[in-house]
Design a protein around this motif. Structure first.
Motif, PDB file in Angstrom:
ATOM      1  N   GLY A  36       0.827  -1.211   0.000  1.00  0.00           N
ATOM      2  CA  GLY A  36       0.000   0.000   0.000  1.00  0.00           C
ATOM      3  C   GLY A  36       0.857   1.255   0.000  1.00  0.00           C
ATOM      4  O   GLY A  36       0.572   2.216  -0.723  1.00  0.00           O
ATOM      5  N   LEU A  37       1.910   1.247   0.821  1.00  0.00           N
ATOM      6  CA  LEU A  37       2.826   2.394   0.851  1.00  0.00           C
ATOM      7  C   LEU A  37       3.452   2.611  -0.526  1.00  0.00           C
ATOM      8  O   LEU A  37       3.530   3.744  -1.021  1.00  0.00           O
ATOM      9  CB  LEU A  37       3.929   2.144   1.891  1.00  0.00           C
ATOM     10  N   SER A  38       3.902   1.528  -1.135  1.00  0.00           N
ATOM     11  CA  SER A  38       4.551   1.649  -2.455  1.00  0.00           C
ATOM     12  C   SER A  38       3.544   2.070  -3.520  1.00  0.00           C
ATOM     13  O   SER A  38       3.869   2.882  -4.386  1.00  0.00           O
ATOM     14  CB  SER A  38       5.221   0.330  -2.848  1.00  0.00           C
ATOM     15  N   ALA A  39       2.338   1.520  -3.459  1.00  0.00           N
ATOM     16  CA  ALA A  39       1.320   1.894  -4.448  1.00  0.00           C
ATOM     17  C   ALA A  39       0.993   3.377  -4.339  1.00  0.00           C
ATOM     18  O   ALA A  39       0.606   4.014  -5.314  1.00  0.00           O
ATOM     19  CB  ALA A  39       0.056   1.052  -4.252  1.00  0.00           C
ATOM     20  N   ALA A  40       1.174   3.941  -3.136  1.00  0.00           N
ATOM     21  CA  ALA A  40       0.894   5.370  -2.933  1.00  0.00           C
ATOM     22  C   ALA A  40       2.142   6.224  -3.134  1.00  0.00           C
ATOM     23  O   ALA A  40       2.159   7.382  -2.713  1.00  0.00           O
ATOM     24  CB  ALA A  40       0.304   5.583  -1.539  1.00  0.00           C
ATOM     25  N   GLY A  41       3.172   5.656  -3.741  1.00  0.00           N
ATOM     26  CA  GLY A  41       4.313   6.476  -4.155  1.00  0.00           C
ATOM     27  C   GLY A  41       5.578   6.354  -3.339  1.00  0.00           C
ATOM     28  O   GLY A  41       6.607   6.935  -3.681  1.00  0.00           O
ATOM     29  N   LYS A  42       5.521   5.594  -2.230  1.00  0.00           N
ATOM     30  CA  LYS A  42       6.728   5.405  -1.429  1.00  0.00           C
ATOM     31  C   LYS A  42       7.581   4.285  -2.033  1.00  0.00           C
ATOM     32  O   LYS A  42       7.116   3.510  -2.869  1.00  0.00           O
ATOM     33  CB  LYS A  42       6.363   5.058   0.015  1.00  0.00           C
ATOM     34  N   VAL A  43       8.842   4.209  -1.588  1.00  0.00           N
ATOM     35  CA  VAL A  43       9.673   3.045  -1.905  1.00  0.00           C
ATOM     36  C   VAL A  43       9.784   2.279  -0.589  1.00  0.00           C
ATOM     37  O   VAL A  43      10.593   2.606   0.276  1.00  0.00           O
ATOM     38  CB  VAL A  43      11.064   3.451  -2.422  1.00  0.00           C
ATOM     39  N   ALA A  44       8.881   1.304  -0.431  1.00  0.00           N
ATOM     40  CA  ALA A  44       8.791   0.605   0.850  1.00  0.00           C
ATOM     41  C   ALA A  44       9.677  -0.633   0.860  1.00  0.00           C
ATOM     42  O   ALA A  44       9.611  -1.463  -0.047  1.00  0.00           O
ATOM     43  CB  ALA A  44       7.341   0.213   1.133  1.00  0.00           C
ATOM     44  N   PHE A  45      10.506  -0.737   1.889  1.00  0.00           N
ATOM     45  CA  PHE A  45      11.270  -1.950   2.166  1.00  0.00           C
ATOM     46  C   PHE A  45      10.570  -2.669   3.321  1.00  0.00           C
ATOM     47  O   PHE A  45      10.357  -2.071   4.376  1.00  0.00           O
ATOM     48  CB  PHE A  45      12.707  -1.625   2.589  1.00  0.00           C
ATOM     49  N   VAL A  46      10.215  -3.929   3.139  1.00  0.00           N
ATOM     50  CA  VAL A  46       9.700  -4.728   4.245  1.00  0.00           C
ATOM     51  C   VAL A  46      10.729  -5.810   4.534  1.00  0.00           C
ATOM     52  O   VAL A  46      11.300  -6.396   3.620  1.00  0.00           O
ATOM     53  CB  VAL A  46       8.315  -5.352   3.944  1.00  0.00           C
TER      54      VAL A  46
ATOM     55  N   GLY B  98      -9.068 -10.601   2.605  1.00  0.00           N
ATOM     56  CA  GLY B  98      -8.293 -10.311   3.806  1.00  0.00           C
ATOM     57  C   GLY B  98      -7.140  -9.358   3.603  1.00  0.00           C
ATOM     58  O   GLY B  98      -6.483  -8.974   4.559  1.00  0.00           O
ATOM     59  N   GLN B  99      -6.861  -8.971   2.366  1.00  0.00           N
ATOM     60  CA  GLN B  99      -5.663  -8.180   2.106  1.00  0.00           C
ATOM     61  C   GLN B  99      -5.941  -6.694   1.908  1.00  0.00           C
ATOM     62  O   GLN B  99      -5.046  -5.868   2.046  1.00  0.00           O
ATOM     63  CB  GLN B  99      -4.934  -8.740   0.876  1.00  0.00           C
ATOM     64  N   GLY B 100      -7.188  -6.361   1.557  1.00  0.00           N
ATOM     65  CA  GLY B 100      -7.502  -4.984   1.193  1.00  0.00           C
ATOM     66  C   GLY B 100      -7.267  -3.982   2.309  1.00  0.00           C
ATOM     67  O   GLY B 100      -6.759  -2.885   2.073  1.00  0.00           O
ATOM     68  N   LEU B 101      -7.618  -4.360   3.542  1.00  0.00           N
ATOM     69  CA  LEU B 101      -7.459  -3.409   4.640  1.00  0.00           C
ATOM     70  C   LEU B 101      -5.978  -3.082   4.847  1.00  0.00           C
ATOM     71  O   LEU B 101      -5.610  -1.915   5.033  1.00  0.00           O
ATOM     72  CB  LEU B 101      -8.075  -3.967   5.931  1.00  0.00           C
ATOM     73  N   SER B 102      -5.124  -4.090   4.776  1.00  0.00           N
ATOM     74  CA  SER B 102      -3.688  -3.846   4.956  1.00  0.00           C
ATOM     75  C   SER B 102      -3.153  -2.903   3.877  1.00  0.00           C
ATOM     76  O   SER B 102      -2.358  -1.992   4.172  1.00  0.00           O
ATOM     77  CB  SER B 102      -2.908  -5.159   4.895  1.00  0.00           C
ATOM     78  N   ILE B 103      -3.563  -3.113   2.639  1.00  0.00           N
ATOM     79  CA  ILE B 103      -3.116  -2.230   1.550  1.00  0.00           C
ATOM     80  C   ILE B 103      -3.575  -0.802   1.842  1.00  0.00           C
ATOM     81  O   ILE B 103      -2.810   0.160   1.701  1.00  0.00           O
ATOM     82  CB  ILE B 103      -3.679  -2.708   0.191  1.00  0.00           C
ATOM     83  N   GLY B 104      -4.825  -0.688   2.279  1.00  0.00           N
ATOM     84  CA  GLY B 104      -5.371   0.632   2.606  1.00  0.00           C
ATOM     85  C   GLY B 104      -4.582   1.317   3.715  1.00  0.00           C
ATOM     86  O   GLY B 104      -4.366   2.530   3.684  1.00  0.00           O
ATOM     87  N   LEU B 105      -4.130   0.538   4.691  1.00  0.00           N
ATOM     88  CA  LEU B 105      -3.344   1.120   5.782  1.00  0.00           C
ATOM     89  C   LEU B 105      -2.037   1.700   5.254  1.00  0.00           C
ATOM     90  O   LEU B 105      -1.597   2.768   5.694  1.00  0.00           O
ATOM     91  CB  LEU B 105      -3.052   0.056   6.847  1.00  0.00           C
ATOM     92  N   GLY B 106      -1.426   0.993   4.315  1.00  0.00           N
ATOM     93  CA  GLY B 106      -0.198   1.519   3.706  1.00  0.00           C
ATOM     94  C   GLY B 106      -0.468   2.838   3.002  1.00  0.00           C
ATOM     95  O   GLY B 106       0.318   3.795   3.100  1.00  0.00           O
ATOM     96  N   MET B 107      -1.591   2.921   2.299  1.00  0.00           N
ATOM     97  CA  MET B 107      -1.938   4.169   1.595  1.00  0.00           C
ATOM     98  C   MET B 107      -2.234   5.294   2.580  1.00  0.00           C
ATOM     99  O   MET B 107      -1.855   6.453   2.350  1.00  0.00           O
ATOM    100  CB  MET B 107      -3.139   3.935   0.681  1.00  0.00           C
ATOM    101  N   ALA B 108      -2.882   4.949   3.685  1.00  0.00           N
ATOM    102  CA  ALA B 108      -3.197   5.956   4.703  1.00  0.00           C
ATOM    103  C   ALA B 108      -1.914   6.471   5.365  1.00  0.00           C
ATOM    104  O   ALA B 108      -1.769   7.671   5.629  1.00  0.00           O
ATOM    105  CB  ALA B 108      -4.145   5.364   5.743  1.00  0.00           C
ATOM    106  N   LEU B 109      -0.971   5.560   5.609  1.00  0.00           N
ATOM    107  CA  LEU B 109       0.327   5.969   6.167  1.00  0.00           C
ATOM    108  C   LEU B 109       1.050   6.914   5.218  1.00  0.00           C
ATOM    109  O   LEU B 109       1.607   7.939   5.633  1.00  0.00           O
ATOM    110  CB  LEU B 109       1.222   4.742   6.384  1.00  0.00           C
ATOM    111  N   ALA B 110       1.039   6.556   3.933  1.00  0.00           N
ATOM    112  CA  ALA B 110       1.734   7.380   2.931  1.00  0.00           C
ATOM    113  C   ALA B 110       1.112   8.776   2.877  1.00  0.00           C
ATOM    114  O   ALA B 110       1.829   9.785   2.822  1.00  0.00           O
ATOM    115  CB  ALA B 110       1.673   6.705   1.554  1.00  0.00           C
ATOM    116  N   ALA B 111      -0.227   8.845   2.937  1.00  0.00           N
ATOM    117  CA  ALA B 111      -0.905  10.146   2.890  1.00  0.00           C
ATOM    118  C   ALA B 111      -0.517  10.989   4.100  1.00  0.00           C
ATOM    119  O   ALA B 111      -0.259  12.191   3.985  1.00  0.00           O
ATOM    120  CB  ALA B 111      -2.421   9.936   2.847  1.00  0.00           C
ATOM    121  N   ARG B 112      -0.452  10.347   5.261  1.00  0.00           N
ATOM    122  CA  ARG B 112      -0.092  11.095   6.467  1.00  0.00           C
ATOM    123  C   ARG B 112       1.355  11.595   6.395  1.00  0.00           C
ATOM    124  O   ARG B 112       1.637  12.741   6.744  1.00  0.00           O
ATOM    125  CB  ARG B 112      -0.293  10.212   7.702  1.00  0.00           C
ATOM    126  N   LEU B 113       2.252  10.730   5.921  1.00  0.00           N
ATOM    127  CA  LEU B 113       3.659  11.135   5.787  1.00  0.00           C
ATOM    128  C   LEU B 113       3.806  12.332   4.864  1.00  0.00           C
ATOM    129  O   LEU B 113       4.637  13.217   5.090  1.00  0.00           O
ATOM    130  CB  LEU B 113       4.483   9.980   5.186  1.00  0.00           C
TER     131      LEU B 113
END
Lengths: 321, 273
Positions: free
Chosen positions: A73-83, B122-137
């Motif tokens: 999700g972070l990467s899809a939103a433009g970040k370069v995410a390392f997990v 089961g995966q959509g919420l986690s992806i959404g959390l990543g997008m929400a984190l990116a927006a906040r950053l």
């Protein structure tokens, strides 16, 4: 030609430590780099990044499946995410998430599995990843890198960050001999010929590269000229180097800290079959899980040392004649 | 597109979307009508009223993000996005055919305006959390909306994500559970009961809103309330009726994943006239 003087194989840091340092370097120049870890940051060494850039480090707790998809999700939103986590956990517990949230939509996610192979030693099979490269190669669109030492790991992490698309990088727990000078160029899809030779070629990656060099030194003293290739780019693989090794040497030994059945040996054999079929032997983990012990004792028992590579080389040469 | 806050307009759009859902699944001879019909008011209200987005500029950085965790209900998403102008309405009936942009489950390779490829529950919420984190950053105003199925939250990853969201105080994300009480094998209560569901989410640190998911003003009010909650994520438990709007599909597990025949399609469209 005596080859023994080319490499001192002086002991260097573990590749997980090199990974941790490379992440900090990247973080300084690229504000888009973010890092996720699943309660193993002190072991994966993403704690270096967490200390330097706390606002860009996300603690995910012991929940790898969620971590992988959050990273996507972070990467899809433009970040370069390392997990990052142990290879055994991030690939096995996160595999379906790697498949559906990263590989299939071709998301720019970077996955670093540390504590790979069996050289972690004491912790035993539940923590040992012997199938990670195979799993990563089963993700269409993923680039898969398995560096051997400090310089090559740092280069791999920079390559991963620059590359647009999902990447898996394999790192180890134990200290690793230095092979490359800082600044050696690496590329996705490349390999390095570390020793020239024409009787056979030894293709290795990761921890087994240093063992391959030691094996070549031993073989040289027996009058056998072994080429040593560091096949650090597992996918895409250097088809040209494999084809040339097969044509010019007529025999190949593949050495890896991975299950033989599904490892890089199989991938190299596929390329050789499609280009220049040749005699091949394989050094790896033979259809079994390993056990606890010191790293030295474990890799010896499961046949991953220079002497095992040298024995496979002699066998290949005997078949060649 | 013409956005609207008028419940009567949103109800009218919902009716059109329901017609598309029935027609496209009938044309495809496969698909999931029940869970598409249950989520219709939720998805339509988000796209036509609540969300910041622009079909002419789908990658607008400040847009809100929408993820359909229950990817099998994509007919409701495709129909709504088509009504917004993202994709052609006249191709909806190519759903599930080779080469169609309207793939069997949402696929970003075919529709780049989608935020995520889903289908494995089961995966959509986690992806959404990543997008929400990116927006906040990035200090972006983007909010993230994730619609989950009720059966979907039987997946353990959803609860990993639930813990993560409250720990990281992701108040720019709202999760909507389409609580239609039916999953593929039968009634949720008989397969793997979820109750007490509101208590579960509360205990995971979420702000919980419970509504009738077909009551458009209630849906609007829930999204408005979610946007005011600070320091924690919001979950909207939307009580819905599986197959809503087509009498013979309502509350019948058969219509989770069965396509109507031509005759059934005509009957359904009459009801949705």
């Amino acid at each position: 030609m005596a080859v023994s003087t080319n490499y001192e194989l002086k002991m260097g840091p573990a590749t997980r430590e090199s990974f941790g340092k490379a992440l900090v370097e990247l973080g300084k120049t690229n504000p888009n780099i973010v890092v996720c870890d699943a309660d193993l940051s002190k072991s994966t060494n993403t704690n270096f990044f967490a200390k330097e850039f706390p606002e860009r480090f996300f603690q995910c707790g012991i929940a790898e499946a969620n971590m992988v998809a959050v990273g996507s999700g972070l990467s899809a939103a433009g970040k370069v995410a390392f997990v990052s986590s142990f290879s055994a956990f991030v690939l096995n517990k996160g595999f379906e998430q790697l498949r559906v949230t990263a590989a299939y939509p071709n998301v720019n996610l970077k996955v670093v599995g540390t504590h790979s192979g069996i050289s972690i030693g004491e912790d035993g099979p539940s923590q040992m990843s012997i199938e990670d490269l195979s799993l990563a190669c089963n993700l269409p669109g993923f680039t898969v890198l398995s560096p051997a030492d400090d310089a090559s790991m740092k280069a791999a992490i920079h390559l991963a960050a620059e590359h647009k698309g999902p990447v898996f990088v394999r790192a180890g727990r134990v200290k690793t001999p230095l092979i490359y000078p800082e600044g050696t160029p690496f590329r996705i899809g490349g390999s390095h010929e570390l020793l020239t030779g024409g009787d056979l070629a030894i293709l290795a990656n990761g921890l087994l590269v240093a063992e391959a060099i030691k094996a070549a030194v031993q073989l040289d003293s027996e009058g056998i000229s072994a080429r040593v290739i560091d096949l650090y780019s597992i996918k895409p693989i250097d088809r040209e180097a494999i084809d040339r090794a097969a044509r010019e040497c007529g025999a190949i030994v593949v050495a890896e800290e991975h299950l033989k059945d599904t490892g890089i040996g199989a991938r190299v054999a596929q390329v050789a079959a499609e280009t220049t079929p040749c005699i091949m032997e394989f050094v790896g983990i033979d259809n079994t899980y390993a056990e606890s012990g010191t790293p030295e004792a474990v890799v010896e028992k499961y046949g991953l040392l220079a002497k095992d590579i040298a024995a496979a080389a002699r066998k290949a040469l005997a078949r060649k004649k | 597109m013409n956005k609207t806050s008028n419940p009567a307009d949103l109800a009218e759009i919902s009716k059109r979307v329901r017609r598309h859902i029935i027609e496209m699944i009938t044309a495809a001879k496969s698909g999931h009508p029940g869970g598409s019909l249950s989520a219709t008011e939720l998805v339509v209200t988000l796209f036509f009223d609540t969300m910041r987005h622009d079909p002419a500029n789908p990658k607008w950085a400040d847009r809100d993000h929408f993820i359909l965790g229950k990817g099998h209900a994509c007919p409701v998403l495709y129909s709504t996005m088509a009504e917004c102008g993202y994709t052609p309405i006249d191709q909806l009936n190519t759903f599930r055919r080779l080469g169609s942009i309207y793939q069997g489950h949402p696929d970003v390779r075919f529709i780049p305006a989608l935020e995520a490829s889903t289908g494995s529950l089961g995966q959509g919420l986690s992806i959404g959390l990543g997008m929400a984190l990116a927006a906040r950053l990035d200090h972006r105003p983007s909010r993230t909306y994730v619609v989950l199925g009720d059966g979907e939250i039987q997946e353990g990853q959803v609860w990993e994500a639930a813990m993560f969201a409250s720990f990281h105080k992701l108040d720019n994300l709202a999760c909507i559970v389409d609580y239609n009480k039916i999953q593929l094998d039968g009634f949720v209560e008989d397969i793997m009961p979820l109750e007490p569901l509101a208590d579960k989410w509360k205990s995971f640190g979420w702000h919980v809103i419970e509504i009738n998911g077909h009551d458009i003003p209630a849906v609007q009010a829930a999204f408005a309330e979610a946007a005011t909650v600070k320091g924690k994520p919001t979950v909207i438990l939307a009580h819905t009726v599986k197959g809503k709007g087509v009498s013979f599909m309502e509350n019948n597990p058969k219509w989770h994943g069965t396509a109507p025949s031509k005759e059934e399609c005509e009957l359904a469209l009459k009801e949705l006239a």
